[in-house]
Motif scaffolding. Sequence first.
Motif, mmCIF file in Angstrom:
data_model
loop_
_atom_site.group_PDB
_atom_site.id
_atom_site.type_symbol
_atom_site.label_atom_id
_atom_site.label_comp_id
_atom_site.label_asym_id
_atom_site.label_seq_id
_atom_site.Cartn_x
_atom_site.Cartn_y
_atom_site.Cartn_z
ATOM 1 N N GLU A 32 0.878 -1.170 0.000
ATOM 2 C CA GLU A 32 0.000 0.000 0.000
ATOM 3 C C GLU A 32 0.914 1.217 0.000
ATOM 4 N N TYR A 36 3.540 11.641 0.027
ATOM 5 C CA TYR A 36 3.330 12.769 0.926
ATOM 6 C C TYR A 36 4.127 13.952 0.392
ATOM 7 N N GLN A 38 5.562 18.084 1.358
ATOM 8 C CA GLN A 38 5.781 19.128 2.368
ATOM 9 C C GLN A 38 6.187 20.408 1.660
ATOM 10 N N LEU A 44 3.960 18.113 6.790
ATOM 11 C CA LEU A 44 3.863 16.996 5.869
ATOM 12 C C LEU A 44 2.398 16.596 5.708
ATOM 13 N N LEU A 46 -0.624 14.306 3.121
ATOM 14 C CA LEU A 46 -0.843 13.305 2.089
ATOM 15 C C LEU A 46 -1.134 13.979 0.751
ATOM 16 N N TYR A 86 7.758 12.816 -0.481
ATOM 17 C CA TYR A 86 8.156 11.559 0.153
ATOM 18 C C TYR A 86 7.231 10.439 -0.307
ATOM 19 N N ARG A 90 3.051 1.424 3.417
ATOM 20 C CA ARG A 90 2.427 0.984 4.666
ATOM 21 C C ARG A 90 2.620 -0.516 4.778
ATOM 22 N N LYS A 98 2.623 0.222 10.056
ATOM 23 C CA LYS A 98 3.516 1.373 10.123
ATOM 24 C C LYS A 98 3.774 1.919 8.729
ATOM 25 N N LEU A 99 4.113 3.185 8.672
ATOM 26 C CA LEU A 99 4.517 3.824 7.421
ATOM 27 C C LEU A 99 6.037 3.866 7.356
ATOM 28 N N PHE A 101 9.076 5.502 5.152
ATOM 29 C CA PHE A 101 9.269 6.591 4.209
ATOM 30 C C PHE A 101 10.569 6.450 3.433
ATOM 31 N N GLY A 102 10.556 6.989 2.224
ATOM 32 C CA GLY A 102 11.784 7.140 1.460
ATOM 33 C C GLY A 102 12.533 8.374 1.934
ATOM 34 N N GLN A 103 13.666 8.609 1.290
ATOM 35 C CA GLN A 103 14.554 9.693 1.693
ATOM 36 C C GLN A 103 14.016 11.070 1.304
#
Lengths: 111, 114
Positions: A32, A36, A38, A44, A46, A86, A90, A98-99, A101-103
Amino acid sequence: AQRVTQPEKLLSVFKGAPVELKCNYSYSGSPELFWYVQYSRQRLQLLLRHISRESIKGFTADLNKGETSFHLKKPFAQEEDSAMYYCALRQTIQGAQKLVFGQGTRLTINP
Amino acid sequence: EADIYQTPRYLVIGTGKKITLECSQTMGHDKMYWYQQDPGMELHLIHYSYGVNSTEKGDLSSESTVSRIRTEHFPLTLESARPSHTSQYLCASSPRWSMNTEAFFGQGTRLTVV
């Protein structure tokens, strides 16, 4: 291990040009995925999720399970698209969700 | 207005001090999270909670601790701050997961330990 990779830390394009922000993931289950965003001095938030197959602010993202990718695309960039983006996965492990995240990719749209 | 709040936004503190970063949400969400983010790097989950009296450690080891005595409140504490704790800390919350739920983030606390 589950992880999300965004290979480009920085991406700069001209206004009106197409944009593609890359995201690759590794996950053993059914993924999933989310994007996101920012904006400067904002929190941040969605942008879009793959399950909805929606277009938000002209952005779309298609899940490609064969290539394990979830690239974010927009055909014509606008200056207000400048932000940090980002990609997130999930994951559910033993009932815990938990989520991951990429860099992140900093997108700059030049006038 | 339903939202998630973090205080303080910025904190500069000396080594060895005890600090608590506050996070409150008025959305009635069950789940809350703390992420740590160094400049230019990804967000790392350090703590999460599924509800009152539930706390779990995240993927990144952290010397901080959390508590969840009330649904709306999820504070993070460092008993003795060190320069290595300098980072941005993001709090988030979400309702019970379903297909269309998302995580809502606070504005973040930028911590500098000198």
